[in-house]
Design a protein around this motif. Structure first.
Motif, mmCIF file in Angstrom:
data_model
loop_
_atom_site.group_PDB
_atom_site.id
_atom_site.type_symbol
_atom_site.label_atom_id
_atom_site.label_comp_id
_atom_site.label_asym_id
_atom_site.label_seq_id
_atom_site.Cartn_x
_atom_site.Cartn_y
_atom_site.Cartn_z
ATOM 1 N N GLU A 66 58.887 38.449 8.109
ATOM 2 C CA GLU A 66 60.006 38.403 7.168
ATOM 3 C C GLU A 66 60.325 39.787 6.594
ATOM 4 O OE1 GLU A 66 58.740 35.513 4.352
ATOM 5 O OE2 GLU A 66 59.230 33.799 5.647
ATOM 6 N N GLY A 67 59.290 40.617 6.452
ATOM 7 C CA GLY A 67 59.512 41.966 5.950
ATOM 8 C C GLY A 67 60.390 42.780 6.875
ATOM 9 N N TYR A 68 60.137 42.681 8.181
ATOM 10 C CA TYR A 68 60.965 43.408 9.144
ATOM 11 C C TYR A 68 62.368 42.817 9.221
ATOM 12 C CZ TYR A 68 57.098 46.249 10.852
ATOM 13 O OH TYR A 68 56.081 47.164 10.949
ATOM 14 N N VAL A 69 62.467 41.485 9.186
ATOM 15 C CA VAL A 69 63.774 40.828 9.258
ATOM 16 C C VAL A 69 64.662 41.266 8.092
ATOM 17 C CG1 VAL A 69 64.948 38.599 9.056
ATOM 18 C CG2 VAL A 69 62.992 38.839 10.600
ATOM 19 N N SER A 70 64.100 41.266 6.895
ATOM 20 C CA SER A 70 64.904 41.635 5.720
ATOM 21 C C SER A 70 65.167 43.135 5.649
ATOM 22 C CB SER A 70 64.209 41.163 4.439
ATOM 23 O OG SER A 70 62.954 41.797 4.273
ATOM 24 N N ALA A 71 64.218 43.943 6.108
ATOM 25 C CA ALA A 71 64.382 45.390 6.000
ATOM 26 C C ALA A 71 65.505 45.904 6.875
ATOM 27 C CB ALA A 71 63.072 46.095 6.351
ATOM 28 N N ILE A 72 65.624 45.372 8.086
ATOM 29 C CA ILE A 72 66.588 45.926 9.034
ATOM 30 C C ILE A 72 68.022 45.696 8.598
ATOM 31 C CG2 ILE A 72 66.920 43.959 10.577
ATOM 32 C CD1 ILE A 72 66.097 47.579 11.652
ATOM 33 N N VAL A 73 68.256 44.683 7.736
ATOM 34 C CA VAL A 73 69.619 44.418 7.253
ATOM 35 C C VAL A 73 69.824 44.890 5.815
ATOM 36 C CG1 VAL A 73 69.940 42.445 8.786
ATOM 37 C CG2 VAL A 73 68.992 42.076 6.504
ATOM 38 N N PHE A 120 70.122 41.656 15.370
ATOM 39 C CA PHE A 120 68.723 42.007 15.640
ATOM 40 C C PHE A 120 67.803 41.165 14.769
ATOM 41 C CE2 PHE A 120 64.827 44.364 15.070
ATOM 42 C CZ PHE A 120 64.596 44.993 16.289
ATOM 43 N N ALA A 121 68.115 41.070 13.483
ATOM 44 C CA ALA A 121 67.276 40.322 12.543
ATOM 45 C C ALA A 121 67.224 38.841 12.903
ATOM 46 C CB ALA A 121 67.792 40.502 11.119
ATOM 47 N N ASP A 122 68.361 38.276 13.285
ATOM 48 C CA ASP A 122 68.383 36.854 13.647
ATOM 49 C C ASP A 122 67.545 36.595 14.891
ATOM 50 O OD1 ASP A 122 70.032 36.342 11.508
ATOM 51 O OD2 ASP A 122 71.878 36.229 12.690
ATOM 52 N N ARG A 123 67.630 37.490 15.832
ATOM 53 C CA ARG A 123 66.837 37.335 17.056
ATOM 54 C C ARG A 123 65.347 37.425 16.752
ATOM 55 N NH1 ARG A 123 67.912 40.784 22.632
ATOM 56 N NH2 ARG A 123 66.366 39.674 23.930
ATOM 57 N N LEU A 124 64.989 38.342 15.876
ATOM 58 C CA LEU A 124 63.585 38.484 15.508
ATOM 59 C C LEU A 124 63.093 37.269 14.738
ATOM 60 C CD1 LEU A 124 61.019 40.163 15.378
ATOM 61 C CD2 LEU A 124 61.961 41.350 13.375
ATOM 62 N N ALA A 235 58.872 45.930 0.610
ATOM 63 C CA ALA A 235 59.287 47.250 0.129
ATOM 64 C C ALA A 235 58.724 48.354 1.002
ATOM 65 C CB ALA A 235 58.841 47.444 -1.321
ATOM 66 N N ALA A 236 57.488 48.157 1.498
ATOM 67 C CA ALA A 236 56.865 49.168 2.348
ATOM 68 C C ALA A 236 57.640 49.344 3.648
ATOM 69 C CB ALA A 236 55.421 48.782 2.639
ATOM 70 N N VAL A 237 58.047 48.237 4.255
ATOM 71 C CA VAL A 237 58.798 48.317 5.505
ATOM 72 C C VAL A 237 60.143 48.995 5.284
ATOM 73 C CG1 VAL A 237 59.863 46.995 7.360
ATOM 74 C CG2 VAL A 237 57.636 46.323 6.501
ATOM 75 N N ARG A 238 60.849 48.626 4.212
ATOM 76 C CA ARG A 238 62.130 49.269 3.924
ATOM 77 C C ARG A 238 61.961 50.770 3.744
ATOM 78 N NH1 ARG A 238 62.837 44.969 0.423
ATOM 79 N NH2 ARG A 238 62.394 46.316 -1.364
ATOM 80 N N THR A 239 60.980 51.151 2.931
ATOM 81 C CA THR A 239 60.727 52.566 2.674
ATOM 82 C C THR A 239 60.447 53.305 3.965
ATOM 83 O OG1 THR A 239 59.861 52.171 0.450
ATOM 84 C CG2 THR A 239 59.146 54.176 1.548
ATOM 85 N N LYS A 240 59.613 52.717 4.788
ATOM 86 C CA LYS A 240 59.220 53.383 6.020
ATOM 87 C C LYS A 240 60.404 53.549 6.975
ATOM 88 C CE LYS A 240 55.209 53.485 8.985
ATOM 89 N NZ LYS A 240 55.848 53.543 10.305
ATOM 90 N N LEU A 241 61.218 52.512 7.111
ATOM 91 C CA LEU A 241 62.368 52.604 7.999
ATOM 92 C C LEU A 241 63.362 53.659 7.510
ATOM 93 C CD1 LEU A 241 63.078 48.870 8.911
ATOM 94 C CD2 LEU A 241 62.150 50.662 10.381
ATOM 95 N N VAL A 242 63.592 53.722 6.205
ATOM 96 C CA VAL A 242 64.517 54.716 5.674
ATOM 97 C C VAL A 242 64.011 56.122 5.973
ATOM 98 C CG1 VAL A 242 65.464 55.705 3.557
ATOM 99 C CG2 VAL A 242 65.486 53.226 3.892
ATOM 100 N N LEU A 243 62.744 56.371 5.748
ATOM 101 C CA LEU A 243 62.178 57.693 6.007
ATOM 102 C C LEU A 243 62.266 58.049 7.481
ATOM 103 C CD1 LEU A 243 58.998 57.604 3.722
ATOM 104 C CD2 LEU A 243 61.103 58.891 3.337
ATOM 105 N N GLU A 244 61.988 57.083 8.350
ATOM 106 C CA GLU A 244 62.037 57.346 9.788
ATOM 107 C C GLU A 244 63.462 57.610 10.256
ATOM 108 O OE1 GLU A 244 58.144 54.794 11.238
ATOM 109 O OE2 GLU A 244 60.038 53.767 10.856
ATOM 110 N N ILE A 245 64.397 56.818 9.793
ATOM 111 C CA ILE A 245 65.787 56.974 10.217
ATOM 112 C C ILE A 245 66.367 58.282 9.690
ATOM 113 C CG2 ILE A 245 68.107 56.006 9.996
ATOM 114 C CD1 ILE A 245 66.648 53.213 9.843
#
Length: 289
Positions: A66-73, A120-124, A235-245
């Motif tokens: 759920e963390g990845y699903v919510s973070a990507i959107v 992407f999120a729906d597929r995941l 929150a960790a997943v969101r933070t990490k994706l933002v930093l990576e992107i």
């Protein structure tokens, strides 16, 4: 130098420049050049490599998914994508456990706005959860690195984002594989899951963040975001994706200190180094093989 970000913090600025990190591409796993002239241009090629070993219980795995699903959107992630020079990234989602347990759940997909992110999120979200035995971070890195070969995309940055809750205990040694992946110019970031439990498994290591820092992550601007409790994961997943992107470099911290959960940097910890074969040793001590 690799750095550590606090998972409870927020991105201080979203309008920062993208860090461009390129390097010669030659990997011992498979020697193949990057087809920069023929691939579809994107700002980033990102593999999300997610641990599904039995050391994580069903509830933890659900929170992780759920963390990845919510973070990507999420708005911060979509804003970070839109601020890139091209405004699009390519993402692949991989689940891994033992040396022979890697599965690409979602192949390379372009995310360039809310609609593609939602698809992407729906597929995941629709993919069934599964679990498997053992922990082979090296196997996850090998599988993830191969996904960049001939994937039809070209970018200045290729990143593997690996999450896990234990040390490597099967397959090739993680340090050797890590170094081979880095030689290709791929950056490895980490999401060590240091989840609080009533009792610790005999296969746990005390400082998984130190292990990830010294044995797993690497490359220009590499960082990790430790997760110490299940409720920190989104929150960790969101933070990490933002930093990576955004491709933020280590020279200017993008996340302010987050209180007691903030980890010291590698320099503050001193020169001590984790034992990169500690997982294998724990397995031998327990099972004799």
């Amino acid at each position: 130098m690799a750095r550590t970000a606090d998972s409870s913090g927020r991105l201080a600025r979203t309008g920062r420049r993208v860090l461009i990190a390129s390097a010669p591409i030659l990997l011992g796993i498979a020697a193949q050049g990057r087809a920069a002239e023929t691939g579809a241009p994107v700002d980033l090629e990102l593999v999300l490599a997610v641990d599904i070993s039995y050391s994580m219980d069903a509830d933890e795995q659900q929170v992780q998914r759920e963390g990845y699903v919510s973070a990507i959107v999420s708005k911060p992630v979509l804003d970070a994508i839109s601020l890139g020079p091209l405004g699009r990234i390519a993402v692949s989602y991989v689940e891994w456990a033992g040396a022979d347990e890697q599965r690409t759940v979602i192949p390379w997909t372009v995310i360039d706005g809310p609609s593609s992110a939602r698809a992407f999120a729906d597929r995941l979200a629709a993919a069934p959860l599964r679990r498997a035995y053992r922990t082979s971070i090296s196997g996850a890195l090998i599988h993830s690195a191969r996904l960049f070969e001939g994937n039809g995309f070209a970018s200045a940055r290729q990143v593997i984002d690996v999450s896990g809750d234990g040390p490597n205990n099967q397959g090739e040694t993680v340090e050797q594989v890590r170094d081979e992946v880095l030689e290709r110019g791929v950056v490895i970031n980490g999401l060590p899951l240091m989840l609080k439990r009533p009792s610790f498994s005999m296969m746990d290591v005390g400082d998984l963040d130190v292990y990830y820092r010294d044995c797993v992550i690497g490359g220009p601007g590499a960082f990790m975001v430790p997760v110490r409790s299940v409720d920190q994961f989104p929150a960790a997943v969101r933070t990490k994706l933002v930093l990576e992107i955004a491709g933020l470099g280590p020279e200017a911290p993008a996340i302010p200190p987050g209180g007691t959960d903030a980890l010291p940097t590698a320099a503050e910890r001193g020169p001590s180094k984790a034992d990169c074969t500690s997982g294998e040793q724990l397995w031998r001590d327990r099972f004799g093989n």
